[in-house]
Design a protein around this motif. Structure first.
Motif, mmCIF file in Angstrom:
data_model
loop_
_atom_site.group_PDB
_atom_site.id
_atom_site.type_symbol
_atom_site.label_atom_id
_atom_site.label_comp_id
_atom_site.label_asym_id
_atom_site.label_seq_id
_atom_site.Cartn_x
_atom_site.Cartn_y
_atom_site.Cartn_z
ATOM 1 N N GLY A 12 3.658 6.436 -11.482
ATOM 2 C CA GLY A 12 2.380 6.626 -11.171
ATOM 3 C C GLY A 12 2.063 6.625 -9.790
ATOM 4 O O GLY A 12 0.833 6.493 -9.317
ATOM 5 N N ALA A 13 2.777 7.031 -8.965
ATOM 6 C CA ALA A 13 2.673 6.972 -7.242
ATOM 7 C C ALA A 13 1.424 7.859 -7.363
ATOM 8 O O ALA A 13 1.189 9.205 -7.867
ATOM 9 N N SER A 14 0.429 7.784 -6.491
ATOM 10 C CA SER A 14 -0.861 8.472 -6.257
ATOM 11 C C SER A 14 -0.548 9.516 -5.346
ATOM 12 O O SER A 14 -1.081 10.793 -5.450
ATOM 13 N N HIS A 15 0.388 9.275 -4.296
ATOM 14 C CA HIS A 15 0.743 10.486 -3.449
ATOM 15 C C HIS A 15 2.178 10.285 -2.987
ATOM 16 O O HIS A 15 2.553 9.273 -2.109
ATOM 17 N N ILE A 16 2.971 11.089 -3.278
ATOM 18 C CA ILE A 16 4.363 11.185 -2.955
ATOM 19 C C ILE A 16 4.495 12.496 -1.673
ATOM 20 O O ILE A 16 4.309 13.692 -2.009
ATOM 21 N N VAL A 17 4.583 11.865 -0.383
ATOM 22 C CA VAL A 17 4.580 12.600 0.626
ATOM 23 C C VAL A 17 6.056 13.594 0.397
ATOM 24 O O VAL A 17 6.950 12.941 -0.380
ATOM 25 N N ASP B 51 0.871 -1.199 -0.057
ATOM 26 C CA ASP B 51 0.022 -0.153 0.066
ATOM 27 C C ASP B 51 0.917 1.197 -0.017
ATOM 28 O O ASP B 51 0.530 2.231 -0.460
ATOM 29 N N GLY B 52 1.981 1.151 0.631
ATOM 30 C CA GLY B 52 2.774 2.345 0.902
ATOM 31 C C GLY B 52 4.409 1.937 0.375
ATOM 32 O O GLY B 52 4.729 0.654 0.516
ATOM 33 N N LEU B 53 5.350 2.647 0.154
ATOM 34 C CA LEU B 53 6.635 2.183 -0.266
ATOM 35 C C LEU B 53 7.374 3.531 0.363
ATOM 36 O O LEU B 53 7.173 4.792 0.202
ATOM 37 N N GLY C 128 3.154 11.073 9.181
ATOM 38 C CA GLY C 128 2.278 11.646 8.426
ATOM 39 C C GLY C 128 2.176 10.677 7.219
ATOM 40 O O GLY C 128 1.077 10.128 6.802
ATOM 41 N N PHE C 129 3.161 10.163 6.908
ATOM 42 C CA PHE C 129 3.165 9.125 5.855
ATOM 43 C C PHE C 129 2.394 7.639 6.380
ATOM 44 O O PHE C 129 1.571 7.198 5.433
ATOM 45 N N SER C 130 2.874 7.310 7.389
ATOM 46 C CA SER C 130 1.955 6.126 8.192
ATOM 47 C C SER C 130 0.339 6.531 7.926
ATOM 48 O O SER C 130 -0.286 5.503 7.653
ATOM 49 N N THR C 131 0.092 7.730 8.399
ATOM 50 C CA THR C 131 -1.384 8.123 8.441
ATOM 51 C C THR C 131 -1.879 8.122 6.792
ATOM 52 O O THR C 131 -2.996 7.623 6.831
ATOM 53 N N ALA C 132 -1.008 8.695 6.159
ATOM 54 C CA ALA C 132 -1.508 8.517 4.794
ATOM 55 C C ALA C 132 -1.728 7.363 4.104
ATOM 56 O O ALA C 132 -2.737 6.953 3.448
ATOM 57 N N VAL C 133 -0.747 6.296 4.460
ATOM 58 C CA VAL C 133 -1.034 4.991 3.926
ATOM 59 C C VAL C 133 -2.279 4.305 4.707
ATOM 60 O O VAL C 133 -3.178 3.726 3.866
ATOM 61 N N LYS D 109 -0.365 3.994 -4.752
ATOM 62 C CA LYS D 109 0.473 3.796 -3.412
ATOM 63 C C LYS D 109 0.675 5.059 -3.115
ATOM 64 O O LYS D 109 1.028 6.163 -3.647
ATOM 65 N N VAL D 110 1.129 5.328 -1.730
ATOM 66 C CA VAL D 110 1.657 6.267 -1.221
ATOM 67 C C VAL D 110 3.345 6.134 -0.745
ATOM 68 O O VAL D 110 3.745 5.022 -0.698
#
Length: 179
Positions: A130-135, A69-71, A166-171, A101-102
């Protein structure tokens, strides 16, 4: 439970980047995520260099990326860019491998002159995949990473931890929306 994969793109066997990656993976596990880790340097060199995405070891990593889900993508900075080793792996990924993915980019380097490597070198590649959200990414000076027998001690870690949290929350939010 969300899944996160931490990629360490350092070619060094005694790498501050890899130690930092492990440290961040532990923090994300403490948030309740299932976290896997890949040190790209441990993948077989010949399939990486020959772009053999069908090689079993490479295919497992590509599948793990697809399932995450996240990377977290971590790399030392060389010549104002992320490592060539990480580039070899990223070049093997399908065009939209990071869709949905975040992504958290983290780079390490010896001088603040390389702080823009995230935005000028790594972020465009992650975006093109294609990353959906790059924090917002984070740059860590090598001298701020101390390798200890117990792991890693970071100088001035407060802001990095804020970004990781914040990344953890976004994932977690992404996983809820996908359900």
């Amino acid at each position: 439970m969300s899944s996160i994969l931490v990629l360490s793109g350092s070619p060094s066997a005694t790498s501050r980047t890899a130690a930092l990656s492990d440290h961040l993976a532990d923090r994300l596990r403490a948030h309740g995520h299932a976290v896997g880790a890949v040190r790209v340097r441990d993948l077989p060199a010949e399939p990486l260099a020959h772009a053999d995405a069908a090689h079993p070891a490479i295919a497992r990593v590509v599948d793990a990326i697809a399932a995450a889900d996240g990377l977290v993508v971590a790399s030392p900075v060389y010549k104002a860019a992320y490592s060539g080793l990480l580039k070899l792996l990223l070049d093997l990924l399908p065009q939209f491998a990071l869709a949905g993915k975040v992504v958290l980019p983290v780079v390490t380097g010896g001088t603040t002159a390389h702080v823009l490597a995230i935005d000028y070198a790594l972020r465009p590649v992650l975006s093109s995949l294609g990353a959906s959200h790059i924090v917002p990414g984070w740059f860590v000076l090598d001298q701020h990473i101390e390798l200890t027998p117990d792991g890693v001690r970071l100088e001035s870690a407060t802001e990095l931890y804020r970004l990781v949290d914040g990344f953890s929350t976004a994932v977690g939010r992404t996983l809820v929306r996908a359900s």
